[in-house]
Design a protein around this motif. Structure first.
Motif, PDB file in Angstrom:
ATOM      1  N   MET A  68       0.849  -1.195   0.000  1.00 53.75           N
ATOM      2  CA  MET A  68       0.000   0.000   0.000  1.00 53.75           C
ATOM      3  C   MET A  68       0.883   1.243   0.000  1.00 53.75           C
ATOM      4  N   VAL A  69       0.511   2.230  -0.790  1.00 56.68           N
ATOM      5  CA  VAL A  69       1.225   3.500  -0.824  1.00 56.68           C
ATOM      6  C   VAL A  69       0.362   4.526  -0.094  1.00 56.68           C
ATOM      7  N   ALA A  70       0.702   4.762   1.167  1.00 53.83           N
ATOM      8  CA  ALA A  70      -0.024   5.743   1.976  1.00 53.83           C
ATOM      9  C   ALA A  70       0.844   6.102   3.174  1.00 53.83           C
ATOM     10  N   PRO A  71       0.731   7.323   3.659  1.00 56.19           N
ATOM     11  CA  PRO A  71       1.539   7.713   4.822  1.00 56.19           C
ATOM     12  C   PRO A  71       1.080   7.009   6.100  1.00 56.19           C
ATOM     13  N   ALA A  72       2.006   6.874   7.027  1.00 53.69           N
ATOM     14  CA  ALA A  72       1.691   6.244   8.309  1.00 53.69           C
ATOM     15  C   ALA A  72       1.068   7.235   9.287  1.00 53.69           C
ATOM     16  N   GLY A  73       1.044   8.506   8.930  1.00 56.99           N
ATOM     17  CA  GLY A  73       0.478   9.527   9.819  1.00 56.99           C
ATOM     18  C   GLY A  73      -1.037   9.572   9.754  1.00 56.99           C
ATOM     19  N   GLN A  74      -1.610  10.349  10.652  1.00 54.49           N
ATOM     20  CA  GLN A  74      -3.062  10.510  10.721  1.00 54.49           C
ATOM     21  C   GLN A  74      -3.529  11.431   9.601  1.00 54.49           C
TER      22      GLN A  74
END
Length: 163
Positions: A68-74
């Motif tokens: 998955m390509v997505a940031p780990a932040g909120q």
């Protein structure tokens, strides 16, 4: 007008919020716990963040065994079908993995969106749907941005937090 008429329910008592020695706003006792908010600035900030969200790249949900390509932040995210119809708008609440983890939760069927809209089959997202994400560390702005995006995009599914 004397003080007793200004705030009749409080006997005329007034309190002031101060920030660096400057009075921001005078309030009656009943509103003492509310901090004054500059709604105009906050609204324009949310509108600007919403525009940023819509400008983000549309990323396809990964095929099986792809990452998955997505940031780990909120943050806040929008899920669309292959015809660009908005299926779901959501936000992360508190998890360690942030947006990355929340989108994986959808693929693996751990969300009310998947249960109610995809009959519990999160794998239907793979290869057919896209998502856009925008990191937003501020919890209040994240909630307001999600609400604004829902009101503007009218998604097919409105999450209520229950399955």
């Amino acid at each position: 007008m004397d003080a007793s008429n200004a705030f009749p329910a409080t006997g005329g008592q007034k309190f002031r919020y101060q920030k660096r020695g400057k009075v921001i706003q005078s309030l009656a006792v009943g509103n003492l716990h509310r901090r004054p908010v500059t709604m105009g600035r906050e609204r324009s900030q949310i509108a600007a963040r919403f525009k940023q969200l819509l400008k983000q790249d549309k990323i396809a949900f990964p095929a099986a065994r792809e990452s998955m390509v997505a940031p780990a932040g909120q943050g806040v995210y929008v899920i669309r079908d292959r015809r660009e119809k908005v299926l779901h708008v959501g936000r992360t609440l508190r998890g360690k993995g942030g947006l990355h983890q929340r989108l994986y939760d959808h693929i693996y069927g751990r969300s009310s969106f998947v249960y109610q809209h995809l009959d519990g089959h999160g794998a239907k997202l793979r290869g057919t749907c896209t998502y856009q994400v925008l990191a937003e560390p501020n919890e209040r702005l994240r909630a307001l941005l999600e609400a604004h995006a829902i009101s503007q995009l009218c998604p097919a599914h409105l999450g209520t937090g229950s399955a």
